[in-house]
Each structure stands twice: as structure tokens, then as C-alpha cells.
Design an enzyme around this catalytic site. Sequence first.
Site, short mmCIF file in Angstrom:
data_model
loop_
_atom_site.label_atom_id
_atom_site.label_comp_id
_atom_site.label_asym_id
_atom_site.label_seq_id
_atom_site.Cartn_x
_atom_site.Cartn_y
_atom_site.Cartn_z
N TYR A 2 0.80 -1.18 -0.01
CA TYR A 2 -0.02 0.10 0.03
C TYR A 2 0.78 1.28 0.05
CZ TYR A 2 -3.49 -3.34 1.53
OH TYR A 2 -4.44 -4.65 1.65
N HIS A 25 0.44 -11.91 0.99
CA HIS A 25 -0.73 -11.04 0.42
C HIS A 25 -1.17 -11.81 -0.89
CE1 HIS A 25 -1.38 -6.53 -0.34
NE2 HIS A 25 -2.56 -7.06 -0.45
N SER A 65 -13.01 -4.92 1.35
CA SER A 65 -14.02 -4.36 0.68
C SER A 65 -15.48 -4.80 0.89
CB SER A 65 -13.78 -4.64 -0.73
OG SER A 65 -12.55 -4.22 -1.31
N PHE A 91 -19.76 0.75 -3.65
CA PHE A 91 -21.01 0.69 -4.36
C PHE A 91 -22.22 0.57 -3.53
CE2 PHE A 91 -23.99 -2.66 -5.64
CZ PHE A 91 -24.78 -2.16 -6.57
#
Length: 338
Positions: free
Chosen positions: A55, A127, A206, A212
Site C-alpha cells: 500500500y 498477500h 471491501s 458501491f
Amino acid sequence: MLQRHIGPFPVSAIGLGCMNLSHAYGVPPLPEQGRAVLQAALDQGVTLFDTAALYGFGANERLVGPVLKAHRARITLCSKGGMTGQPTGAGGTLQRVIDGRPESLIRDCEASLQRLGTDVIDLYYLHRWDKAVPIEESMGALVRLKEAGKIRAIGLSEVSAPILRRAHAVHPVAALQTEYSLWSRNAEIAVLQACRELGVAFVAFSPVARGFLPGTLRDVGTLPDKDIRRAMPRFEPAHYADNLQLLDRAGGFVDLAREAGCTPAQLSLAWLLAQGDHVIPIPGTTSVDHLGENLGAAAVTLGPDLLARLDQLFQPAAIRGARYNAANAAEVDTETWA
């Protein structure tokens, strides 16, 4: 804050995904804004913080580490290796590289420890599974890091149930992290149940579907040029317009949130919490206000009728567009719907 468990760690049932404070969704917020979000999370009882070497190519760990350092005894700090920014070409430009070789994982962990300013990472994830390296070899490196006192528990990210089982046979896996929300339900094919059987916590990233489900993103044409959602099929304009109907139509998601007496974001997270005591969502945000809204989901109780209607509304066949494009899909090992 409601508590759940990851391996030996009691953690807040809703954690904080730190990625978007430095990475992925266009220009990141200023560091002082990121520090304010982290401090607000601490003040409101969050004890699970999730970052990664990838990140911001280390920037996120450098941001998170100093803020959390004074609170290490009461939080669970998570990071990830095996997918990092590595210099390529004569100019030394950093490029994302998946590398699960043991020597690379040990290098990644040492670098993360330095950036975070800590002697040990509580939960350290692979990851991405490097498909050129047997999972057993990557797990062996993580076990050695644990034996050396560099990490306290081992996690995996974006792997299938068979790979989880192979890894767990080498050493107990404390947590598996993958995308999971009402519009990304691939985990229900196999890996969610495998986690339940093995006693592995399922960490849902997420969980509000990359913006969304709250219903605030109406026009995907406004996304910044470097926003990763621009490369995701679900966010292509035609697909996205169809997906919005799940929110907006009569009896849709917005109406169900109103019926539940909460916001759409809170309904998204409350649904996840209802999927099992081993499920722990880690929403990310750059807003202190949105952080408080997200954490309020822990107080939302959903009855069986409402859960059934949510399940029916968001059947996988109703979602338009794939989760990842072909290149990114090739990098993960998660099950997919036919």
C-alpha cells in the site's frame, strides 16, 4: 465494541482497512487526514488495523506505525508481504511484484517491521500466493518468522479452500482475507466454510463493495484516473448502471436499509457480521464521519426475513461484471461462480 477472535487475539468485530489512506483510489488524503482517521478509530474502540507493504509501496506502513505505536499492547496489527513494490528498469521505478519465495518473504517482513517501527507484527499475511512457489515453501518461511519472534500469527489472502487446507497442514493459519460483500459472494462457494471447519477467522475486505453498496457513487465517470476501480468490469458504465438497480428499485437495497433503520453502509456490514462469528469486516475510509457510520453497524440486528430478502436480492447471477479483469484475476486463487 463487539468482540470476535483471530487466532489468539480478541479483536473488534469491525476493523479498519488502512489501504485507501495511501493507495488505490486516486490521490490519497494528506497524512494528517489519515492520522485523524486512525486516531478516531482508536478512540471508538477499533483494535484491528490492517496494512500491507504494497500500500503506497511502504507509505501506508510508515503512516500507520507511528500512530499505533503507543497502543500496541491493546491492538492487533496486521500487515502483508509477498506482493510489494520492487524497482524495475534503469530508472528504478517501483512496480508491483508477486514473490512468495522464502527469502523474499523474510526480506519483506524485515522491511515492514522497520517501517512500522515495531519488533513484532501480530498477524502477517501472504498477500498473494505466488503460483510459481509451492504454498508449503512460502508457509515454511512464515513459520520461521514466527519462531524467530518477528510475527505472532500467520494469515493468507485471496486463496481457495484447497490452498488454505494445504497451508493449514503445514502450520495453523489464523486468518484468511479475501473480498466479501453482498455483491462479491465468491467466498460462499467453499472457502468460507473451510475457514469455519478449520477454526480460521475470515477477514472480509471491501465489505461495502468499494463504495458501491452505500449508494453514494452514482457516476463512475467521475472516478480519478488512477483509481483501481476503472479497471474492474463491475465499474464499467453499462455494468454499473445495471448494478445500481439493485440499490434503487422498489424493495431494493436502499428500501431494505430504511426498513432496518440504518444506512446502506451499515446494512452491508451488519449482513457480513450475521454470516458467522468467524467473519470480521475491515472497511476502509478516509472520513472520520464515515468511520463512525461504519462502526455503528455493530449495533444493527437483522432478522431472518430481512436476511433472506438480502440473500435473494444479491444472488451472484444478478451482479453484472466480473470482480477483476483477466490480468488481476490470474493473480488470485479464489473460487469463482460458473
